[in-house]
Design a protein around this motif. Structure first.
Motif, PDB file in Angstrom:
ATOM      1  N   MET A   2       0.892  -1.256  -0.114  1.00 58.50           N
ATOM      2  CA  MET A   2       0.033   0.095  -0.055  1.00 58.50           C
ATOM      3  C   MET A   2       0.887   1.289  -0.012  1.00 58.50           C
ATOM      4  SD  MET A   2      -2.919  -0.961   2.668  1.00 58.50           S
ATOM      5  CE  MET A   2      -1.835  -1.209   4.295  1.00 58.50           C
ATOM      6  N   HIS A   3       0.552   2.157  -1.097  1.00 56.93           N
ATOM      7  CA  HIS A   3       1.353   3.322  -1.086  1.00 56.93           C
ATOM      8  C   HIS A   3       0.132   4.475  -0.392  1.00 56.93           C
ATOM      9  CE1 HIS A   3       4.574   1.687  -3.320  1.00 56.93           C
ATOM     10  NE2 HIS A   3       3.608   1.280  -4.310  1.00 56.93           N
ATOM     11  N   LEU A   4       0.604   5.056   0.838  1.00 53.47           N
ATOM     12  CA  LEU A   4      -0.426   6.070   1.627  1.00 53.47           C
ATOM     13  C   LEU A   4       0.186   7.210   1.829  1.00 53.47           C
ATOM     14  CD1 LEU A   4      -1.719   3.339   3.969  1.00 53.47           C
ATOM     15  CD2 LEU A   4      -2.784   3.891   1.807  1.00 53.47           C
TER      16      LEU A   4
ATOM     17  N   ALA B 101      14.416   4.040  -4.602  1.00 48.59           N
ATOM     18  CA  ALA B 101      14.040   2.894  -4.026  1.00 48.59           C
ATOM     19  C   ALA B 101      13.498   1.556  -4.840  1.00 48.59           C
ATOM     20  CB  ALA B 101      13.080   3.050  -2.793  1.00 48.59           C
ATOM     21  N   GLY B 102      13.129   1.939  -6.113  1.00 46.30           N
ATOM     22  CA  GLY B 102      12.526   1.041  -6.926  1.00 46.30           C
ATOM     23  C   GLY B 102      11.014   0.823  -6.760  1.00 46.30           C
ATOM     24  N   GLU B 103      10.423   1.484  -5.884  1.00 46.65           N
ATOM     25  CA  GLU B 103       8.919   1.264  -5.768  1.00 46.65           C
ATOM     26  C   GLU B 103       8.241   1.561  -7.157  1.00 46.65           C
ATOM     27  OE1 GLU B 103       7.864  -0.037  -3.207  1.00 46.65           O
ATOM     28  OE2 GLU B 103       9.346   0.563  -1.565  1.00 46.65           O
ATOM     29  N   GLN B 104       7.145   0.848  -7.351  1.00 48.32           N
ATOM     30  CA  GLN B 104       6.076   1.242  -8.500  1.00 48.32           C
ATOM     31  C   GLN B 104       4.798   1.308  -8.091  1.00 48.32           C
ATOM     32  OE1 GLN B 104       6.950  -1.673 -11.600  1.00 48.32           O
ATOM     33  NE2 GLN B 104       9.071  -1.359 -11.728  1.00 48.32           N
ATOM     34  N   ALA B 105       4.156   2.220  -8.387  1.00 44.77           N
ATOM     35  CA  ALA B 105       2.616   2.364  -8.204  1.00 44.77           C
ATOM     36  C   ALA B 105       1.734   1.573  -8.761  1.00 44.77           C
ATOM     37  CB  ALA B 105       2.169   4.022  -8.596  1.00 44.77           C
TER      38      ALA B 105
ATOM     39  N   LEU C 289       4.249   6.999   2.574  1.00 40.86           N
ATOM     40  CA  LEU C 289       4.478   5.971   3.399  1.00 40.86           C
ATOM     41  C   LEU C 289       3.996   4.453   2.764  1.00 40.86           C
ATOM     42  CD1 LEU C 289       5.375   5.501   6.372  1.00 40.86           C
ATOM     43  CD2 LEU C 289       2.681   5.046   6.931  1.00 40.86           C
ATOM     44  N   THR C 290       4.801   3.642   2.458  1.00 39.22           N
ATOM     45  CA  THR C 290       4.775   2.267   1.751  1.00 39.22           C
ATOM     46  C   THR C 290       4.760   1.108   2.647  1.00 39.22           C
ATOM     47  OG1 THR C 290       5.803   3.102  -0.333  1.00 39.22           O
ATOM     48  CG2 THR C 290       5.498   0.757  -0.067  1.00 39.22           C
ATOM     49  N   LEU C 291       3.424   0.508   2.940  1.00 36.01           N
ATOM     50  CA  LEU C 291       3.274  -0.604   3.786  1.00 36.01           C
ATOM     51  C   LEU C 291       3.096  -1.920   3.187  1.00 36.01           C
ATOM     52  CD1 LEU C 291       0.483   1.075   6.109  1.00 36.01           C
ATOM     53  CD2 LEU C 291       3.123   1.455   6.285  1.00 36.01           C
TER      54      LEU C 291
END
Length: 441
Positions: A346-348, A392-396, A420-422
């Motif tokens: 989850m991207h919050l 950080a390599g996060e992808q939505a 905030l990524t959970l």
């Protein structure tokens, strides 16, 4: 059968005398005097006589006068307040005849207008009472400021204590409908439910409350009982032939030509059809309203049951742990992933969820249309900017990620203190709606 032209007159003392062919009959009423004369003629001739009145009591418009222009002039002279309305109805009758040459609408209009004139001429002066009474604008002083009494005629207000004792109808829509006869409820329902809130609604309810009080089901039952008692005691009502207006209309109808009689019958048939069609339309609208209300009630009931079922599912899922759990809706795909034991991301926005950490147990109850799934937060990552998020390599849009657009993510750092990524991992078996414990009734 003998046919006689009778003279039937009333003297200054109110007694009636009927004379024909040298015989005379007297009585306390028009009908009584006529019947006495009829009996005398039958006793003399041995056959039932047929009496025609000499028509001297009320003059009727003759056949030469029963034309549209002449009748409009008579209405304007004798009933000026009705002149405009009857002129409009004449135009409609002419339009009807233009569409259907066999309708005889103008001829029927002439008969109807002549009937109005003779009825007005036959009305005694003593019956022209309550002329100062104007509903709503100039009510009887006894009404005071009560809008529900502002449309009551003075003679009705005389009977109000008795009517209130017989049937004290509540001044509510349901109370009024319950007191009305079934045939009147459809129109009452339509008028009261379509009236604009305010004075229009007050008048509609007051009008139908008056009808419910005066000629409602209970009031009519009382009237019937009183009439039965009067008949049993030997009392009789006033025969129609003792009313001048009734005799005047009889004179007019006897004088009609064959064409006028045909036009009158066609107008009557046409009126009955129109009334039947209007009644059917009102009933259809009434039934449609009831069906709509029933459908709304069923929908509300189903929504309540569905809400209770969903709440019970969430309660069952939360009962698996002793600590609080945040309720969070997800789509079917993410819920299926959780059911299969796989984590989701989850991207919050950071600020509303800053209390979420891995140092203390934090749980979520993810809900969808299938059920509820308890999950524990196993990883928390904070990014102050969208650049840090990308580095950080996060992808939505990655698989197993709560849907969030790039534009939404870019707004989080400036408006909500970062991203905030959970990572949430299933912590128990899912609870489906069909398997949730039913709520106590």
């Amino acid at each position: 059968m003998g046919v006689y032209v009778a003279t039937i007159e009333q003297d200054e003392h109110g007694h009636w005398t009927a004379s024909a062919d040298g015989l005379t009959g007297t009585g306390n009423g028009y009908t009584a005097a006529r019947d006495t004369l009829t009996d005398a003629l039958f006793a003399r001739d041995g056959e039932e006589p047929k009496l025609w009145r000499d028509r001297t009591e009320v003059p009727i418009p003759g056949r030469a006068e029963r034309t549209p222009d002449r009748l409009l002039a008579l209405v304007a002279a004798e009933l000026p307040d009705q002149a405009e309305r009857y002129a409009r109805s004449l135009e409609k009758a002419r339009e009807h005849d233009a569409r259907d040459v066999d309708a005889l609408a103008v001829t029927a209009w002439c008969v109807e207008t002549a009937g109005l004139i003779v009825t007005h001429r036959a009305r005694p002066a003593c019956e022209d009472v309550e002329s100062a009474f104007v509903p709503w604008t100039k009510p009887d002083p006894r009404a005071g400021g009560d809008v529900f009494l502002s449309c009551w005629s003075p003679h009705q207000l005389d009977d109000l204590p008795t009517l209130a004792r017989i049937s004290d109808v509540p001044r509510t829509m349901l109370g009024i409908l319950d007191a009305l006869a079934p045939a009147e409820r459809i129109r009452a329902w339509q008028e009261m439910t379509t009236a604009e809130h305010g004075p229009a609604l007050d008048r509609a309810m007051a009008r139908w409350w008056n009808i419910a009080m005066v000629v409602g089901t209970t009031a009519l039952q009382h009237t019937l009982k009183q009439s039965t008692k009067r008949l049993a005691a030997g009392h009789r009502g006033t025969p129609m032939t003792d009313l001048p207006a009734s005799r005047a209309l009889d004179d007019l109808h006897h004088d009609l030509t064959d064409e006028e009689k045909t036009a009158r019958r066609k107008a009557w048939d046409r009126s009955q059809r129109e009334q039947a069609e209007a009644r059917d339309a009102r009933e259809d609208d009434y039934i449609a309203d009831l069906e709509r209300l029933l459908a709304d009630a069923k929908q509300h009931r189903d929504q309540q049951r569905e809400h209770q079922r969903r709440r019970q599912t969430v309660s069952d899922a939360r009962s698996r742990i002793d600590t609080p759990a945040h309720e969070f809706p997800v789509d079917i795909g993410l819920f299926a992933r959780l059911r299969n034991g796989l984590p989701i991301t989850m991207h919050l926005p950071a600020r509303p969820w800053r209390h979420v950490t891995v140092s203390e147990p934090c749980h979520f109850v993810f809900t969808s249309q299938d059920g509820a799934q308890l999950a524990r937060i196993t990883d928390v990552r904070h990014y102050d900017s969208i650049e840090a998020f990308d580095q950080a390599g996060e992808q939505a849009g990655a698989v197993g990620t709560t849907p969030a657009t790039r534009q939404e993510l870019e707004s989080y750092p400036a408006q909500w203190g970062g991203i905030l990524t959970l990572t949430a991992t299933p912590a128990a078996e899912p609870v489906l709606h069909d398997t949730a414990t039913a709520l106590p009734s």
